[in-house]
Write an enzyme that holds these catalytic residues in place. Structure first.
Site, PDB file in Angstrom:
ATOM      1  NE  ARG A  71      23.766  30.293  38.886  1.00 19.73           N
ATOM      2  CZ  ARG A  71      24.462  29.710  37.933  1.00 19.73           C
ATOM      3  NH1 ARG A  71      24.049  28.543  37.435  1.00 19.73           N
ATOM      4  NH2 ARG A  71      25.567  30.256  37.466  1.00 19.73           N
ATOM      5  CD  GLU A 130      28.676  35.892  43.540  1.00 20.84           C
ATOM      6  OE1 GLU A 130      29.884  35.831  43.231  1.00 20.84           O
ATOM      7  OE2 GLU A 130      27.780  35.483  42.776  1.00 20.84           O
ATOM      8  CD  GLN A 149      41.572  33.788  44.449  1.00 21.46           C
ATOM      9  OE1 GLN A 149      42.304  32.952  43.957  1.00 21.46           O
ATOM     10  NE2 GLN A 149      41.473  35.009  43.956  1.00 21.46           N
ATOM     11  CB  THR A 150      36.604  28.376  46.624  1.00 21.83           C
ATOM     12  OG1 THR A 150      37.456  29.085  47.536  1.00 21.83           O
ATOM     13  CG2 THR A 150      36.404  26.966  47.138  1.00 21.83           C
ATOM     14  CE1 TYR A 163      31.357  38.511  39.719  1.00 19.32           C
ATOM     15  CE2 TYR A 163      32.061  37.853  41.926  1.00 19.32           C
ATOM     16  CZ  TYR A 163      31.343  37.608  40.769  1.00 19.32           C
ATOM     17  OH  TYR A 163      30.574  36.476  40.668  1.00 19.32           O
ATOM     18  CG  ASP A 184      33.707  36.328  37.308  1.00 19.97           C
ATOM     19  OD1 ASP A 184      33.563  36.509  36.078  1.00 19.97           O
ATOM     20  OD2 ASP A 184      33.271  35.316  37.899  1.00 19.97           O
ATOM     21  CB  CYS A 205      34.865  26.830  20.304  1.00 19.61           C
ATOM     22  SG  CYS A 205      36.240  27.753  21.050  1.00 19.61           S
ATOM     23  CB  CYS A 225      30.525  28.798  22.643  1.00 19.25           C
ATOM     24  SG  CYS A 225      30.391  30.522  23.177  1.00 19.25           S
ATOM     25  CB  CYS A 251      33.753  33.851  19.201  1.00 19.14           C
ATOM     26  SG  CYS A 251      35.258  33.821  20.185  1.00 19.14           S
TER      27      CYS A 251
END
Length: 352
Positions: free
Chosen positions: A28, A40, A45-46, A122, A140, A202, A205, A211
């Site tokens: 970033r 990416e 998966q990591t 993605y 994703d 929550c 958030c 929501c």
């Protein structure tokens, strides 16, 4: 998925939250296309914390698209050792070569990015928006979870149709000039606040007032996912063969299939005993000097579970193997994580 119109209300509070809460991550801090793309692919998966040291090492060794395209396979596999899903890095190199040949670099086009090996919807959306600022979604699992809870949806988020609905809805709400930040803010919310496995935070958030899942008390049980098929179980016996110089026997796996082309310790199908292990070594032309059992281990792949037993055999002879000293195992030969439990048998114990 109903109530996706709610997504029109999320950019302002989400971006305000992201501006103050976003983690500082190396990809970033410098969102150059190559760096974003590498991150990416690694993050598939990591977990982020697991990726950070791999990312730093990979970028130090292969800092450019050209360096990746030219890297020898053994170096590539060694840099990826332990990350798993090795087809990812093989496809990265194929994509690097194709991108250089066809475009002179990674293309600033969603459609052209999608054409490169290993880049799906993605990843193409993430690179296009974060690195090139294109107003396209990047959906994703984190984003799908946020959308399901926000809309209180019981639709299967693993359904391609549901994913397309979310992508189409987000495409219409991406703020001008903020595509990368917006996509990353949604991913960040899912990774840090709207957590999986019934554990959403929550109260933290920024979207809690919007929501529907929270209002209905249903957020912890969302999203809904279709049950996956059970993984196939395979038994195998791993043989750590060490010669008098302390070198370990290695062999290449087949060029196609699971862990294609990777180095591994020789192994036997099923749960073999010491007599079978000794017989196998003799069949390879080796003389067995001693044998000792090793601890059982297991490794889980996406569709297969390996349940392993092992033996440490001290041997003489060469057999059909490549022999690697401990320092070579560290520096040059990439062993899949599935065999890491047996790697320690190759190293002499520390002096007490």
């Amino acid at each position: 998925m109903e109530h996706l119109d709610l997504l029109q209300k999320i950019p302002e509070p989400l971006l305000a939250w992201y501006g103050g809460q976003a983690r500082s991550l190396p990809w970033r801090d410098n969102p150059e296309p190559y760096r974003v793309w590498v991150s990416e692919i690694m993050l598939q998966q990591t977990r982020v914390e697991a990726v950070k040291p791999y990312y730093a090492r990979f970028l130090e060794a292969l800092p450019t698209l050209e360096a990746l395209a030219a890297a020898p396979e053994d170096q590539l596999m060694k840099l990826w050792e332990g990350l798993g899903y090795y087809s990812r890095v093989r496809n990265m190199q194929k994509a690097a070569r194709q991108a250089l040949e066809q475009y002179g670099g990674l293309p600033a086009s969603l459609e052209e990015l999608r054409k490169l090996p290993g880049i799906g919807d993605y990843t193409a959306g993430a690179v296009a928006s974060i690195a090139f600022g294109l107003p396209v979604p990047a959906v994703d699992g984190n984003v799908l979870r946020v959308a399901a809870r926000l809309t209180n949806s019981r639709d299967d988020v693993l359904s391609p149709a549901v994913k397309r609905q979310v992508e189409n809805a987000l495409r219409g709400v991406i703020p001008p000039g903020r595509a990368g930040d917006f996509n990353q803010s949604l991913m960040e919310l899912g990774a840090m606040v709207c957590l999986p496995n019934g554990e959403p935070r929550c109260l933290l958030c920024p979207l809690r007032g919007l929501c529907l899942g929270l209002a209905a008390g249903a957020a912890p049980e969302l999203p809904v996912k279709a049950k996956k098929k059970p993984r196939k179980r395979e038994e195998k016996t791993v043989l750590v063969l060490l010669d008098r110089q302390g070198r370990a026997a290695l062999e290449r796996r087949p060029p196609k299939g699971l862990l294609a082309g990777m180095w591994q310790f020789p192994s036997l199908p099923g749960r073999a005993g010491e007599a079978q292990a000794r017989a196998a070594a003799a069949g390879w032309g080796l003389s067995v000097l001693s044998a000792a059992p090793l601890e059982p281990a297991a490794h889980i792949f996406t569709h297969i579970e390996w349940h392993m037993t092992g033996f440490l055999l001290r041997v003489e002879g060469q057999g059909p193997f490549t022999w690697a000293a401990p320092e070579e195992l560290e520096a040059a030969y990439a062993l899949p994580a599935a065999f890491q439990a047996y790697r320690k048998a190759c190293f002499p114990p520390e002096p007490g």
